[in-house]
Design a protein around this motif. Structure first.
Motif, mmCIF file in Angstrom:
data_model
loop_
_atom_site.group_PDB
_atom_site.id
_atom_site.type_symbol
_atom_site.label_atom_id
_atom_site.label_comp_id
_atom_site.label_asym_id
_atom_site.label_seq_id
_atom_site.Cartn_x
_atom_site.Cartn_y
_atom_site.Cartn_z
ATOM 1 N N LEU A 4 0.824 -1.208 0.000
ATOM 2 C CA LEU A 4 0.000 0.000 0.000
ATOM 3 C C LEU A 4 0.862 1.264 0.000
ATOM 4 O O LEU A 4 0.638 2.189 -0.779
ATOM 5 C CB LEU A 4 -0.927 0.017 1.213
ATOM 6 N N PHE A 5 1.867 1.291 0.873
ATOM 7 C CA PHE A 5 2.745 2.454 0.953
ATOM 8 C C PHE A 5 3.547 2.617 -0.336
ATOM 9 O O PHE A 5 3.708 3.727 -0.847
ATOM 10 C CB PHE A 5 3.696 2.333 2.142
ATOM 11 N N ARG A 8 1.342 3.933 -3.207
ATOM 12 C CA ARG A 8 1.023 5.361 -3.050
ATOM 13 C C ARG A 8 2.255 6.218 -3.305
ATOM 14 O O ARG A 8 2.168 7.302 -3.889
ATOM 15 C CB ARG A 8 0.457 5.630 -1.648
ATOM 16 N N GLU A 11 2.724 6.454 -7.037
ATOM 17 C CA GLU A 11 1.760 7.409 -7.597
ATOM 18 C C GLU A 11 2.232 8.846 -7.377
ATOM 19 O O GLU A 11 2.094 9.695 -8.258
ATOM 20 C CB GLU A 11 0.382 7.224 -6.956
ATOM 21 N N ALA A 12 2.786 9.118 -6.204
ATOM 22 C CA ALA A 12 3.271 10.462 -5.901
ATOM 23 C C ALA A 12 4.432 10.843 -6.819
ATOM 24 O O ALA A 12 4.479 11.952 -7.338
ATOM 25 C CB ALA A 12 3.702 10.553 -4.433
ATOM 26 N N VAL A 22 4.519 9.139 2.721
ATOM 27 C CA VAL A 22 3.192 8.522 2.781
ATOM 28 C C VAL A 22 2.823 8.314 4.243
ATOM 29 O O VAL A 22 3.614 7.814 5.029
ATOM 30 C CB VAL A 22 3.172 7.180 2.015
ATOM 31 N N ALA A 24 -0.402 6.937 6.926
ATOM 32 C CA ALA A 24 -1.627 6.134 6.997
ATOM 33 C C ALA A 24 -2.403 6.488 8.252
ATOM 34 O O ALA A 24 -1.832 6.664 9.327
ATOM 35 C CB ALA A 24 -1.297 4.647 7.000
ATOM 36 N N GLU A 32 -6.672 5.157 5.438
ATOM 37 C CA GLU A 32 -6.646 6.286 4.516
ATOM 38 C C GLU A 32 -5.195 6.725 4.352
ATOM 39 O O GLU A 32 -4.524 7.062 5.335
ATOM 40 C CB GLU A 32 -7.470 7.436 5.093
ATOM 41 N N LEU A 33 -4.690 6.671 3.122
ATOM 42 C CA LEU A 33 -3.312 7.079 2.845
ATOM 43 C C LEU A 33 -3.305 8.519 2.373
ATOM 44 O O LEU A 33 -4.160 8.941 1.601
ATOM 45 C CB LEU A 33 -2.689 6.188 1.773
ATOM 46 N N SER A 34 -2.333 9.266 2.852
ATOM 47 C CA SER A 34 -2.184 10.655 2.412
ATOM 48 C C SER A 34 -0.699 10.973 2.316
ATOM 49 O O SER A 34 0.147 10.202 2.769
ATOM 50 C CB SER A 34 -2.873 11.600 3.385
ATOM 51 N N LEU A 35 -0.397 12.106 1.715
ATOM 52 C CA LEU A 35 0.981 12.575 1.620
ATOM 53 C C LEU A 35 1.167 13.724 2.600
ATOM 54 O O LEU A 35 0.333 14.612 2.698
ATOM 55 C CB LEU A 35 1.295 13.054 0.203
#
Length: 66
Positions: A4-5, A8, A11-12, A22, A24, A32-35
């Motif tokens: 998952l990390f 993401r 993608e970044a 990243v 979580a 929910e993953l965010s930057l």
């Protein structure tokens, strides 16, 4: 979590979003993953001195005996 990390983070990079990590929130796989901007975490961004540590002609770290 690693998948998952990693996905993401890839993608970044593809979107040109550098200087972020990243993060979580929640429990995988329903998290929910965010930057998050690295400066928010570190207080400042530390970069690698490429000329000092990296042999760009051979794509190797310097001084590791290879």
């Amino acid at each position: 979590m690693g998948l998952l990390f990693g996905a993401r983070a890839a993608e970044a990079v593809a979107a040109g979003e550098f200087g972020k990590l990243v993060s979580a929130r929640g429990i995988a796989p329903a998290c929910e993953l965010s930057l998050v901007d690295l400066s928010a975490v570190l207080g400042k961004i530390n970069t690698v001195d490429v000329d000092r540590y990296y042999d760009t002609e051979r794509y190797h770290l310097k001084n590791i005996g290879m």
